[in-house]
Design a protein around this motif. Sequence first.
Motif, PDB file in Angstrom:
ATOM      1  N   GLU A 217       0.655  -1.018   0.017  1.00 17.37           N
ATOM      2  CA  GLU A 217      -0.001  -0.038   0.105  1.00 17.37           C
ATOM      3  C   GLU A 217       0.671   1.525   0.540  1.00 17.37           C
ATOM      4  O   GLU A 217       0.724   2.735  -0.554  1.00 17.37           O
ATOM      5  N   ILE A 218       1.589   1.505   1.153  1.00 12.42           N
ATOM      6  CA  ILE A 218       2.706   2.213   1.031  1.00 12.42           C
ATOM      7  C   ILE A 218       3.830   2.132   0.086  1.00 12.42           C
ATOM      8  O   ILE A 218       3.709   3.621  -0.960  1.00 12.42           O
ATOM      9  N   ALA A 219       4.134   1.835  -0.838  1.00 13.44           N
ATOM     10  CA  ALA A 219       4.672   1.623  -2.140  1.00 13.44           C
ATOM     11  C   ALA A 219       4.332   2.033  -3.342  1.00 13.44           C
ATOM     12  O   ALA A 219       4.659   3.100  -3.876  1.00 13.44           O
ATOM     13  N   LEU A 220       3.049   1.275  -2.966  1.00 14.49           N
ATOM     14  CA  LEU A 220       1.742   1.945  -4.327  1.00 14.49           C
ATOM     15  C   LEU A 220       1.834   2.873  -4.722  1.00 14.49           C
ATOM     16  O   LEU A 220       1.643   4.117  -5.293  1.00 14.49           O
ATOM     17  N   ALA A 221       1.408   3.302  -3.338  1.00 16.81           N
ATOM     18  CA  ALA A 221       0.998   5.419  -3.209  1.00 16.81           C
ATOM     19  C   ALA A 221       1.924   5.607  -3.522  1.00 16.81           C
ATOM     20  O   ALA A 221       2.267   7.204  -4.160  1.00 16.81           O
ATOM     21  N   PHE A 222       2.941   5.824  -3.029  1.00 15.13           N
ATOM     22  CA  PHE A 222       4.490   6.503  -2.905  1.00 15.13           C
ATOM     23  C   PHE A 222       4.562   6.623  -4.787  1.00 15.13           C
ATOM     24  O   PHE A 222       4.785   7.589  -5.417  1.00 15.13           O
ATOM     25  N   HIS A 223       5.123   5.551  -4.902  1.00 14.26           N
ATOM     26  CA  HIS A 223       5.284   5.211  -7.130  1.00 14.26           C
ATOM     27  C   HIS A 223       3.800   6.222  -7.558  1.00 14.26           C
ATOM     28  O   HIS A 223       4.464   7.012  -8.359  1.00 14.26           O
ATOM     29  N   THR A 224       2.589   6.246  -6.764  1.00 16.68           N
ATOM     30  CA  THR A 224       1.540   6.825  -7.918  1.00 16.68           C
ATOM     31  C   THR A 224       2.012   8.431  -7.331  1.00 16.68           C
ATOM     32  O   THR A 224       1.797   9.337  -8.492  1.00 16.68           O
ATOM     33  N   ALA A 225       1.856   9.300  -6.359  1.00 11.62           N
ATOM     34  CA  ALA A 225       2.585  10.001  -6.117  1.00 11.62           C
ATOM     35  C   ALA A 225       3.879  10.566  -7.001  1.00 11.62           C
ATOM     36  O   ALA A 225       3.546  11.928  -6.843  1.00 11.62           O
ATOM     37  N   LEU A 226       4.812   9.910  -7.075  1.00 11.20           N
ATOM     38  CA  LEU A 226       5.370  10.272  -7.812  1.00 11.20           C
ATOM     39  C   LEU A 226       5.962  10.597  -9.042  1.00 11.20           C
ATOM     40  O   LEU A 226       5.791  11.347  -9.885  1.00 11.20           O
ATOM     41  N   THR A 227       5.313   9.358  -9.311  1.00  8.20           N
ATOM     42  CA  THR A 227       4.689   9.237 -10.946  1.00  8.20           C
ATOM     43  C   THR A 227       3.241  11.206 -11.767  1.00  8.20           C
ATOM     44  O   THR A 227       3.709  11.171 -12.136  1.00  8.20           O
ATOM     45  N   GLY A 229       3.231  13.321 -10.065  1.00  9.86           N
ATOM     46  CA  GLY A 229       4.234  14.047  -9.238  1.00  9.86           C
ATOM     47  C   GLY A 229       3.208  15.484  -8.354  1.00  9.86           C
ATOM     48  O   GLY A 229       3.107  16.397  -7.674  1.00  9.86           O
ATOM     49  N   ASP A 230       2.586  14.613  -7.234  1.00 10.96           N
ATOM     50  CA  ASP A 230       2.392  15.108  -6.182  1.00 10.96           C
ATOM     51  C   ASP A 230       3.370  14.830  -4.774  1.00 10.96           C
ATOM     52  O   ASP A 230       3.557  13.896  -4.147  1.00 10.96           O
ATOM     53  N   GLU A 231       3.640  15.913  -4.947  1.00 11.02           N
ATOM     54  CA  GLU A 231       4.688  16.786  -4.308  1.00 11.02           C
ATOM     55  C   GLU A 231       4.596  16.505  -2.630  1.00 11.02           C
ATOM     56  O   GLU A 231       5.527  16.188  -1.893  1.00 11.02           O
ATOM     57  N   THR A 232       3.775  16.857  -2.344  1.00 12.78           N
ATOM     58  CA  THR A 232       3.639  16.620  -0.580  1.00 12.78           C
ATOM     59  C   THR A 232       3.474  15.178  -0.292  1.00 12.78           C
ATOM     60  O   THR A 232       3.747  15.342   0.906  1.00 12.78           O
ATOM     61  N   LEU A 233       2.638  14.273  -0.841  1.00 12.31           N
ATOM     62  CA  LEU A 233       2.818  13.590  -0.509  1.00 12.31           C
ATOM     63  C   LEU A 233       4.674  12.393  -0.442  1.00 12.31           C
ATOM     64  O   LEU A 233       5.019  11.623   0.231  1.00 12.31           O
ATOM     65  N   VAL A 234       4.826  12.625  -0.945  1.00 14.37           N
ATOM     66  CA  VAL A 234       6.260  12.147  -1.566  1.00 14.37           C
ATOM     67  C   VAL A 234       6.531  12.621  -0.374  1.00 14.37           C
ATOM     68  O   VAL A 234       7.732  11.900  -0.190  1.00 14.37           O
ATOM     69  N   ASN A 235       7.107  13.537  -0.403  1.00 15.83           N
ATOM     70  CA  ASN A 235       8.142  14.807   0.955  1.00 15.83           C
ATOM     71  C   ASN A 235       7.397  14.320   1.633  1.00 15.83           C
ATOM     72  O   ASN A 235       8.392  13.182   3.008  1.00 15.83           O
ATOM     73  N   THR A 236       6.594  13.503   2.320  1.00 16.77           N
ATOM     74  CA  THR A 236       5.334  13.151   3.013  1.00 16.77           C
ATOM     75  C   THR A 236       6.616  11.685   3.967  1.00 16.77           C
ATOM     76  O   THR A 236       6.500  11.311   4.829  1.00 16.77           O
ATOM     77  N   LEU A 238       9.063  10.785   2.375  1.00 16.49           N
ATOM     78  CA  LEU A 238      10.217  10.734   2.298  1.00 16.49           C
ATOM     79  C   LEU A 238      10.462  10.614   3.554  1.00 16.49           C
ATOM     80  O   LEU A 238      11.432  10.468   4.243  1.00 16.49           O
ATOM     81  N   ASP A 239      10.563  11.568   4.694  1.00 20.73           N
ATOM     82  CA  ASP A 239      10.130  12.137   5.323  1.00 20.73           C
ATOM     83  C   ASP A 239       9.859  11.830   6.823  1.00 20.73           C
ATOM     84  O   ASP A 239      10.627  11.383   7.961  1.00 20.73           O
ATOM     85  N   GLU A 240       9.173  11.039   6.840  1.00 21.15           N
ATOM     86  CA  GLU A 240       8.255  10.385   7.735  1.00 21.15           C
ATOM     87  C   GLU A 240       8.658   8.631   7.852  1.00 21.15           C
ATOM     88  O   GLU A 240       8.013   7.714   8.765  1.00 21.15           O
ATOM     89  N   PHE A 241       8.572   8.521   6.496  1.00 24.33           N
ATOM     90  CA  PHE A 241       8.281   6.451   6.548  1.00 24.33           C
ATOM     91  C   PHE A 241      10.145   6.381   6.167  1.00 24.33           C
ATOM     92  O   PHE A 241      10.875   5.618   6.455  1.00 24.33           O
ATOM     93  N   TYR A 242      10.051   6.421   4.458  1.00 26.11           N
ATOM     94  CA  TYR A 242      11.098   6.190   3.999  1.00 26.11           C
ATOM     95  C   TYR A 242      12.719   6.453   4.909  1.00 26.11           C
ATOM     96  O   TYR A 242      13.608   5.635   5.091  1.00 26.11           O
ATOM     97  N   GLY A 243      12.623   7.949   5.511  1.00 26.99           N
ATOM     98  CA  GLY A 243      14.110   8.152   5.225  1.00 26.99           C
ATOM     99  C   GLY A 243      14.223   7.328   7.179  1.00 26.99           C
ATOM    100  O   GLY A 243      15.293   6.984   7.079  1.00 26.99           O
ATOM    101  N   PRO A 244      13.176   7.298   8.193  1.00 24.33           N
ATOM    102  CA  PRO A 244      13.101   6.667   9.147  1.00 24.33           C
ATOM    103  C   PRO A 244      13.678   5.040   9.188  1.00 24.33           C
ATOM    104  O   PRO A 244      14.350   4.761  10.123  1.00 24.33           O
TER     105      PRO A 244
END
Length: 302
Positions: A217-227, A229-236, A238-244
């Motif tokens: 669910e997370i991986a698909l949401a990130f991919h969709t946001a990246l594709t 151009g939803d920078e808000t979700l991408v950055n959120t 990256l900052d709150e899940f992938y980075g940690p």
Amino acid sequence: MKFHGVLFFPVTPFAADGSLDEGRLAQHIEAGVAAGAGGVFVACGTGEFHALTSDEIERATRVAVKATAGRVPVLAAAGGPTPVARDQAARVEQAGADGILLLPPYLVSAPQQGLVRYVEEVTAATRLPVVFYQRGTARLTDSTAAELAALPNVVGLKDGIGDIERMHRIVRAVRAVPGGADFQFFNGLPTAEMTAPAYRGVGVDLYSSAVFAFAPEIALAFHTALTEGDETLVNTLLDEFYGPLVALRDEVPGYSVSLVKAGVTLRGLDVGGVRAPLLDPTPEHVARLAKLLEHGLEVIAA
């Protein structure tokens, strides 16, 4: 063979006695395909290729082919010493795979023409399309990458080094040769979502997602946001899940596989531990992973 979407690298489940658990591997792959995987790469890095016998790679490939039932392409790994890689390539072809992810020669450093020779000799053992994995001591120049791309059944290059300038030069060189427009490039760094925006900037849109194995669910949401151009979700994310997650991963060598396996078990499918030389996560680290997972799911739900 063209790939789209999120690429699924399943873990390899082991039973209590340490043997390959084919039933749970089938469940794991079926769940990933049902969730929307764009392709299945079985017995590869996340699947502990380094710790599997050639027979186990062949068996895992047969399981993956049966579980996907033609819905998405199945690639399996081959690599290491040239005779072993040739044997593995022939085995996964017999098992019904659609392609091969060719890992680098084991340990040794080699000149550029030696790498070309390695790929030529392994690909001669199979008719399947091959994606070469650039990592470790297998570091290609742009001219060598273009030479590999011209080989009859080499269809892609996966990068596990992370040198963006090198990849930019490689992409430009390959795209300039006849047929280069159809060649496929993959970001193969651990937790590739962290570098996916940078790779897209040099023309590499495809990436392997270890997170998809336990949190599709997370991986698909990130991919969709990246594709989209939803920078808000991408950055959120990256900052709150992938980075940690990367910070936790980097605390212990090998956690790029061990944590993924623990995550699959946390989501309800017990896939067992990892084989040596890797170590299973400590209870404290599993608890931190569980909290990260919970928060990541909350982010996409919101």
